[in-house]
Design an enzyme around this catalytic site. Structure first.
Site, short mmCIF file in Angstrom:
data_model
loop_
_atom_site.label_atom_id
_atom_site.label_comp_id
_atom_site.label_asym_id
_atom_site.label_seq_id
_atom_site.Cartn_x
_atom_site.Cartn_y
_atom_site.Cartn_z
N GLU A 153 37.50 -44.77 50.13
CA GLU A 153 36.58 -45.29 48.92
C GLU A 153 35.91 -46.32 49.72
OE1 GLU A 153 37.84 -48.60 45.60
OE2 GLU A 153 39.28 -47.08 45.96
N GLU A 158 31.47 -55.09 43.76
CA GLU A 158 32.56 -55.34 42.76
C GLU A 158 32.52 -56.74 42.50
OE1 GLU A 158 36.45 -53.15 42.83
OE2 GLU A 158 36.15 -53.59 45.10
#
Length: 403
Positions: A153, A158
């Site tokens: 990932e 974020e």
């Protein structure tokens, strides 16, 4: 692709790991070259995003992080605004959506390219205005498949609502997932907040490095040396995801200060190839000419040929250590895994098959072990655009390469 146990996975990041202040990092990444995929979100207000580019994850499973939203494919939660933007909207609802814990109080959207576009290496970039409020969790990120964390990932951006001036970039893989993810934070100066304006979030992904930027400022670079002996799993195709979660173990949950609805506005998403400074070198052979991708075309099945050496990205090849040979973000491949003499050699999405394995011998042969045959210039012809093939190894000049 549901993140369920990607949970702790996708983004439960240890505070100590991610609170390092932003710092200047030498820019060693390559410049982007050709754009190979993009969405500028042009279209009338209220229209759904292009279904040929984006699909949806749908449901209220908690997504492995005890999140509180139900993801929909409704234009109430994701639609064009008529000004060249996609708007993802998280809303408080009066009920009607079944969640893992009861009736979902919130809806939102999670868009992904798993069925429409995957890519190995390149510059992945989006210009976004993110939301802010307690319990909100916007993200722009990538997954390498459904076997998390072994497929990897890459979190490009974020944010958690209680940190309006800070974004995070992280990688997850086997042995460094969840709270052990490897990453860093970038904080705007002077009390600025990301929700007040658009900002550009970028990663440059090369075979042996991933580099993060905010508004063109590099703040983090990770290589296999950062993994403490764990496996670098960033050498196969990934797909992109954009979403706005509500609640979860990391951001916490809405409270009395939370304001809804909240929107994440996306101006564009773009994927480009990287220039040769990412570590590529020429492979030379017959008559001093180079192994070349015809017309620098990144489409699967593009002919690999002999051509005058010219320094372009179509002739820049890397060997990341997994047996593959790569250019333009894809692999040198034997068509259909053939073991016959005369099999076409082409560019193809990296997939880990024996058709993409090569061994460079002390005798300067490039051998495909599955076929036990050599990379060969068809007909011993040194003319430009002569296609390459595999052939029984003979020791002839048209099978000798300098890598």
């Amino acid at each position: 692709m549901k993140r369920s146990l990607m949970a702790a996975g996708a983004i439960l990041l240890g505070a100590a790991l991610l609170q390092a202040p932003a710092r200047a990092v030498p820019d060693t990444a390559a410049a982007p070259t050709a754009t190979i995929w993009e969405d500028n979100f042009d279209g009338p207000a209220g229209q759904a995003p292009d279904p040929n580019k984006w699909k949806y994850d749908i449901g209220g499973s908690g997504w492995g992080n005890n999140e509180r939203q139900y993801y929909t494919n409704s234009t109430r939660n994701s639609a064009l605004d008529g000004n060249g933007n996609l708007v993802i909207t998280a809303r408080r609802e009066s009920g009607g959506f079944q969640c893992h814990y009861g009736t979902c109080e919130y809806t939102s959207a999670r868009l992904l390219t798993a069925q429409t576009f995957t890519q190995t290496y390149g510059r992945f970039e989006a210009r976004i205005k993110i939301p802010r409020t307690q319990g909100i969790w916007p993200a722009f990120w990538m997954l390498g498949g459904g076997n998390w964390p072994n497929d990897g990932e890459i979190d490009i951006m974020e944010n958690i609502g209680r940190e309006p001036s800070t974004v995070h970039g992280t990688i997850h893989g086997p042995g460094y997932s969840g709270g052990a993810g490897i990453g860093a934070a970038y904080t705007l100066s002077g009390g600025q907040q990301f929700a007040d304006a658009f900002h550009t979030f970028t990663v440059d992904w090369a075979p042996d490095s991933i580099t993060w930027y905010v508004d063109g400022i590099q703040y983090q670079r990770r290589t296999p040396a950062d993994l403490g002996g764990n496996t670098w799993v960033f050498n196969h195709p990934f797909f992109m995801i954009m979403n706005v979660a509500v609640g979860g173990n990391w951001p916490g949950y809405p409270d009395g200060t939370t304001v809804m609805p909240q929107t994440m506005t996306v101006d564009y998403v773009r994927v480009s190839t990287l220039g040769s400074s990412s570590g590529g070198t020429a492979i030379t052979g017959l008559a001093g000419k180079c192994v070349d991708v015809a017309a620098a075309n990144t489409a699967d099945g593009t002919q690999v040929q002999l051509y005058d050496c010219n320094g372009t990205n179509a002739q820049q090849w890397t060997r990341p250590g997994d047996g593959t040979i790569r250019a333009l973000g894809k692999c040198l491949d034997v068509n259909a895994g053939s073991v016959a003499d005369g099999a076409k050699v082409q560019l193809w999405t990296c997939n880990g098959t024996p058709a993409q394995q090569w061994v460079y011998t002390s005798g300067r042969d490039l051998v495909n072990p599955q076929a036990n045959k050599c990379l060969d210039v068809t007909g011993n012809n040194s003319a430009n655009a002569t296609p390459l093939q595999t052939w029984t190894c003979t020791g002839a000049a048209n099978q000798k390469w300098t890598v």
